[in-house]
Design a protein around this motif. Sequence first.
Motif, PDB file in Angstrom:
ATOM      1  N   GLY A  92       1.060  -1.389   0.432  1.00  0.00           N
ATOM      2  CA  GLY A  92       0.587   0.172  -0.292  1.00  0.00           C
ATOM      3  C   GLY A  92       0.906   1.038  -0.164  1.00  0.00           C
ATOM      4  N   HIS A  93       2.065   1.184   0.115  1.00  0.00           N
ATOM      5  CA  HIS A  93       2.740   2.019   0.379  1.00  0.00           C
ATOM      6  C   HIS A  93       4.254   1.972   0.073  1.00  0.00           C
ATOM      7  CE1 HIS A  93       1.085   2.500   4.617  1.00  0.00           C
ATOM      8  NE2 HIS A  93       0.900   3.584   4.395  1.00  0.00           N
ATOM      9  N   ILE A  94       4.147   1.429  -2.024  1.00  0.00           N
ATOM     10  CA  ILE A  94       5.527   1.320  -2.957  1.00  0.00           C
ATOM     11  C   ILE A  94       4.968   2.296  -3.515  1.00  0.00           C
ATOM     12  CG2 ILE A  94       5.899   0.064  -5.011  1.00  0.00           C
ATOM     13  CD1 ILE A  94       5.138  -2.473  -3.242  1.00  0.00           C
ATOM     14  N   GLU A  95       6.335   3.587  -3.931  1.00  0.00           N
ATOM     15  CA  GLU A  95       5.675   4.589  -4.275  1.00  0.00           C
ATOM     16  C   GLU A  95       5.601   4.692  -6.171  1.00  0.00           C
ATOM     17  OE1 GLU A  95       8.704   7.117  -3.221  1.00  0.00           O
ATOM     18  OE2 GLU A  95       9.378   5.593  -1.691  1.00  0.00           O
ATOM     19  N   PRO A  96       4.954   5.504  -7.152  1.00  0.00           N
ATOM     20  CA  PRO A  96       4.432   4.781  -8.043  1.00  0.00           C
ATOM     21  C   PRO A  96       5.720   5.240  -8.800  1.00  0.00           C
ATOM     22  CG  PRO A  96       3.005   6.620  -7.778  1.00  0.00           C
ATOM     23  CD  PRO A  96       3.923   6.318  -6.498  1.00  0.00           C
ATOM     24  N   ALA A  97       7.070   6.030  -8.291  1.00  0.00           N
ATOM     25  CA  ALA A  97       8.432   5.722  -9.260  1.00  0.00           C
ATOM     26  C   ALA A  97       8.609   4.682  -9.552  1.00  0.00           C
ATOM     27  CB  ALA A  97       8.632   7.272  -8.446  1.00  0.00           C
ATOM     28  N   THR A  98       8.903   4.109  -7.922  1.00  0.00           N
ATOM     29  CA  THR A  98       9.778   2.380  -8.398  1.00  0.00           C
ATOM     30  C   THR A  98       8.648   1.772  -9.723  1.00  0.00           C
ATOM     31  OG1 THR A  98      10.296   2.740  -5.736  1.00  0.00           O
ATOM     32  CG2 THR A  98      10.233   0.980  -6.571  1.00  0.00           C
ATOM     33  N   SER A  99       6.885   2.205  -9.174  1.00  0.00           N
ATOM     34  CA  SER A  99       6.814   1.062  -9.858  1.00  0.00           C
ATOM     35  C   SER A  99       7.049   1.108 -11.280  1.00  0.00           C
ATOM     36  CB  SER A  99       5.131   1.084  -9.414  1.00  0.00           C
ATOM     37  OG  SER A  99       4.821   0.830  -8.222  1.00  0.00           O
ATOM     38  N   ARG A 100       7.263   2.307 -11.712  1.00  0.00           N
ATOM     39  CA  ARG A 100       8.098   3.348 -12.905  1.00  0.00           C
ATOM     40  C   ARG A 100       8.715   2.350 -13.578  1.00  0.00           C
ATOM     41  NH1 ARG A 100       9.761   8.633 -15.671  1.00  0.00           N
ATOM     42  NH2 ARG A 100       9.343   8.257 -17.753  1.00  0.00           N
ATOM     43  N   GLU A 101       9.817   2.605 -12.522  1.00  0.00           N
ATOM     44  CA  GLU A 101      11.025   1.709 -12.358  1.00  0.00           C
ATOM     45  C   GLU A 101      11.346   0.816 -12.491  1.00  0.00           C
ATOM     46  OE1 GLU A 101      15.419   2.540 -13.867  1.00  0.00           O
ATOM     47  OE2 GLU A 101      13.129   4.254 -13.450  1.00  0.00           O
ATOM     48  N   LEU A 102      10.820  -0.110 -12.084  1.00  0.00           N
ATOM     49  CA  LEU A 102      10.504  -2.176 -12.191  1.00  0.00           C
ATOM     50  C   LEU A 102      10.214  -2.087 -13.660  1.00  0.00           C
ATOM     51  CD1 LEU A 102      10.010  -4.925 -11.698  1.00  0.00           C
ATOM     52  CD2 LEU A 102       7.490  -4.104 -10.854  1.00  0.00           C
ATOM     53  N   VAL A 103       9.506  -1.810 -14.683  1.00  0.00           N
ATOM     54  CA  VAL A 103       8.764  -2.034 -15.402  1.00  0.00           C
ATOM     55  C   VAL A 103       9.606  -0.941 -17.142  1.00  0.00           C
ATOM     56  CG1 VAL A 103       7.211  -1.225 -18.367  1.00  0.00           C
ATOM     57  CG2 VAL A 103       6.251  -1.738 -15.330  1.00  0.00           C
ATOM     58  N   ARG A 104      10.610  -0.028 -16.389  1.00  0.00           N
ATOM     59  CA  ARG A 104      11.250   0.635 -17.762  1.00  0.00           C
ATOM     60  C   ARG A 104      12.712  -0.440 -16.728  1.00  0.00           C
ATOM     61  NH1 ARG A 104      12.469   7.151 -16.446  1.00  0.00           N
ATOM     62  NH2 ARG A 104      13.698   6.828 -17.963  1.00  0.00           N
ATOM     63  N   GLN A 105      13.156  -0.379 -16.522  1.00  0.00           N
ATOM     64  CA  GLN A 105      14.815  -2.036 -16.023  1.00  0.00           C
ATOM     65  C   GLN A 105      14.290  -2.446 -16.626  1.00  0.00           C
ATOM     66  OE1 GLN A 105      16.754  -1.465 -12.477  1.00  0.00           O
ATOM     67  NE2 GLN A 105      16.963  -3.576 -12.699  1.00  0.00           N
ATOM     68  N   THR A 106      13.320  -3.476 -16.271  1.00  0.00           N
ATOM     69  CA  THR A 106      13.247  -4.659 -17.050  1.00  0.00           C
ATOM     70  C   THR A 106      12.848  -4.587 -18.180  1.00  0.00           C
ATOM     71  OG1 THR A 106      10.745  -4.772 -16.674  1.00  0.00           O
ATOM     72  CG2 THR A 106      12.494  -5.483 -15.200  1.00  0.00           C
ATOM     73  N   ALA A 107      12.447  -3.574 -19.123  1.00  0.00           N
ATOM     74  CA  ALA A 107      12.128  -3.548 -20.445  1.00  0.00           C
ATOM     75  C   ALA A 107      13.402  -3.135 -21.126  1.00  0.00           C
ATOM     76  CB  ALA A 107      10.630  -2.161 -20.719  1.00  0.00           C
ATOM     77  N   SER A 108      14.245  -2.572 -20.793  1.00  0.00           N
ATOM     78  CA  SER A 108      15.609  -2.454 -20.884  1.00  0.00           C
ATOM     79  C   SER A 108      16.211  -3.862 -21.813  1.00  0.00           C
ATOM     80  CB  SER A 108      16.298  -1.362 -20.172  1.00  0.00           C
ATOM     81  OG  SER A 108      17.504  -0.718 -21.334  1.00  0.00           O
ATOM     82  N   GLU A 109      15.967  -4.228 -20.554  1.00  0.00           N
ATOM     83  CA  GLU A 109      16.833  -5.461 -20.302  1.00  0.00           C
ATOM     84  C   GLU A 109      16.681  -6.558 -21.330  1.00  0.00           C
ATOM     85  OE1 GLU A 109      17.234  -6.503 -16.158  1.00  0.00           O
ATOM     86  OE2 GLU A 109      18.191  -5.333 -15.532  1.00  0.00           O
ATOM     87  N   MET A 110      15.226  -6.667 -21.447  1.00  0.00           N
ATOM     88  CA  MET A 110      14.312  -7.723 -22.282  1.00  0.00           C
ATOM     89  C   MET A 110      14.866  -6.904 -23.708  1.00  0.00           C
ATOM     90  SD  MET A 110      11.201  -9.534 -20.588  1.00  0.00           S
ATOM     91  CE  MET A 110      10.619  -7.385 -19.327  1.00  0.00           C
ATOM     92  N   ALA A 111      14.553  -5.737 -24.138  1.00  0.00           N
ATOM     93  CA  ALA A 111      15.369  -5.387 -24.954  1.00  0.00           C
ATOM     94  C   ALA A 111      15.859  -5.792 -25.676  1.00  0.00           C
ATOM     95  CB  ALA A 111      14.878  -3.829 -25.157  1.00  0.00           C
ATOM     96  N   GLU A 112      17.552  -6.225 -24.780  1.00  0.00           N
ATOM     97  CA  GLU A 112      18.752  -6.394 -25.316  1.00  0.00           C
ATOM     98  C   GLU A 112      18.325  -7.757 -26.087  1.00  0.00           C
ATOM     99  OE1 GLU A 112      21.000  -4.719 -26.643  1.00  0.00           O
ATOM    100  OE2 GLU A 112      20.299  -2.802 -26.304  1.00  0.00           O
ATOM    101  N   LEU A 113      17.583  -8.474 -25.177  1.00  0.00           N
ATOM    102  CA  LEU A 113      17.240 -10.080 -25.083  1.00  0.00           C
ATOM    103  C   LEU A 113      16.902 -10.350 -26.528  1.00  0.00           C
ATOM    104  CD1 LEU A 113      16.147 -11.512 -22.051  1.00  0.00           C
ATOM    105  CD2 LEU A 113      18.049 -12.597 -23.689  1.00  0.00           C
TER     106      LEU A 113
END
Length: 458
Positions: A92-113
């Motif tokens: 209930g307290h996970i900040e939106p910026a953290t949720s966004r970065e989860l998508v951005r970081q993992t997407a960058s790694e998977m795009a390279e794959l």
Amino acid sequence: MVGQSVLDRFIQQAPLCVMARATLEKVFAPQRLDALFQRTAVRQYERELLFSTVVDLMSLVVCRVTPSVHRAYQQKKAQIPVSIRALYDKLGHIEPATSRELVRQTASEMAELIRTLPAMAAPLLPGYRVKILDGNHLEGTEHRLKPLRTQGGGALPGQCVVLLDPQLRMILDVIPGLDAYTQECRLCLPLLEGIDPKDVVIDDRNFCTSELLFCLARHAAFFITRQHRGRLRWEVTGKAKSLGRGDSGRLTEEPVRLTDPTTGEVLPVRRITIELDEPTRDHDSTLHLLTNLPASEVTAAQVAELYRERWTIETAFQELTTHLRCELNTLGYPPAALFGFCTAVACYNVLAVVQAALASAHGQEFVDEQFSHWRMSDELSRTYVGMMIAIPADQWEQYGTLPTEALSRQLHVWAQSVDVMRYRKSIRGPKTRTKRPAARAQHISTDRLLKQRRSNTG
């Protein structure tokens, strides 16, 4: 080696599940996720419950491996040093910026794959990189929170604006919005941080504002947007030319000049009109598209065809809802609901890697026309828990440390051994649709209600 023989049997019987798990091991590595949290969290902190553990639990729920967060907690209770109440408090307290970065970081790694696979889908517009922008309102939640129990309307936990790469078939970035009533055209502006020169952003009329279009032009980027007459200052500067027929209907084009009401800046664009052979679902028979793409490089027919690719993101939202559990109606607090959606997006991208590996082995046409996403998600939900019991965690760690090129080669090898007949769609006849009158359902923004309650009690 007993463990390897068990893994080989899973590769034979449930290859897509093995491919997804190996990809998860690479991009959801606990060290990377915990470092992400420490880098982005402002108010939250980690003591006993690590962010990587929360992501692991939520991924089981959104992939339909377990039916709820509570069930996932019960299955892994021996490995979690906190109570279920502490877990929900964390969510209930996970900040939106953290949720966004989860998508951005993992997407960058998977795009390279995906880019290192032996074959990759061709670009939609050579020389440019196409991206699609759209928004998604999360569905109403149950009225479990005390302020919601006396409310009759649907409780909306927020919304997200996403940026999708149709060539990679991946969602690259997400802006989570706590307030469900925030305008999408205002929420999307931070996404422009990731826009590069020669990018082409395709969006609908909800995003057709002077602020967004002029901002894209200043980034040396391009846009294809459906015109919203009430949000722009524009004037026609030349005669309309008939360009014959396109795939959707008759085409005309005319030069138009946009004016930024704030700065007075002027932007010349092309206004392409499509007289549709068949009206849209909103009963529109004519579409007006605005673009700053040069006419010498991109024809009006190409612009009209590219705009049709906007439905790629509608398909992505449908798959997030149908095959993954992206909207958990039990998570009433907006930060928790948005975190669940972002985790589902990250898992959707994992499945995009699996599909890209299949396309590299069996052709893009098979994945686009014959591959059943339902069969893939069904295999994942039925097999994942048993596979994790049968194969020890340390045997998966080797894939987390593999270089990107080595893992992509391994995914390609596994994809070549897949029996594609097991994953073909079941063809059915056309659906019969009956038009129903639209219901006017009332709803409320959970975030606004919680803020009002805090101000009244404060």
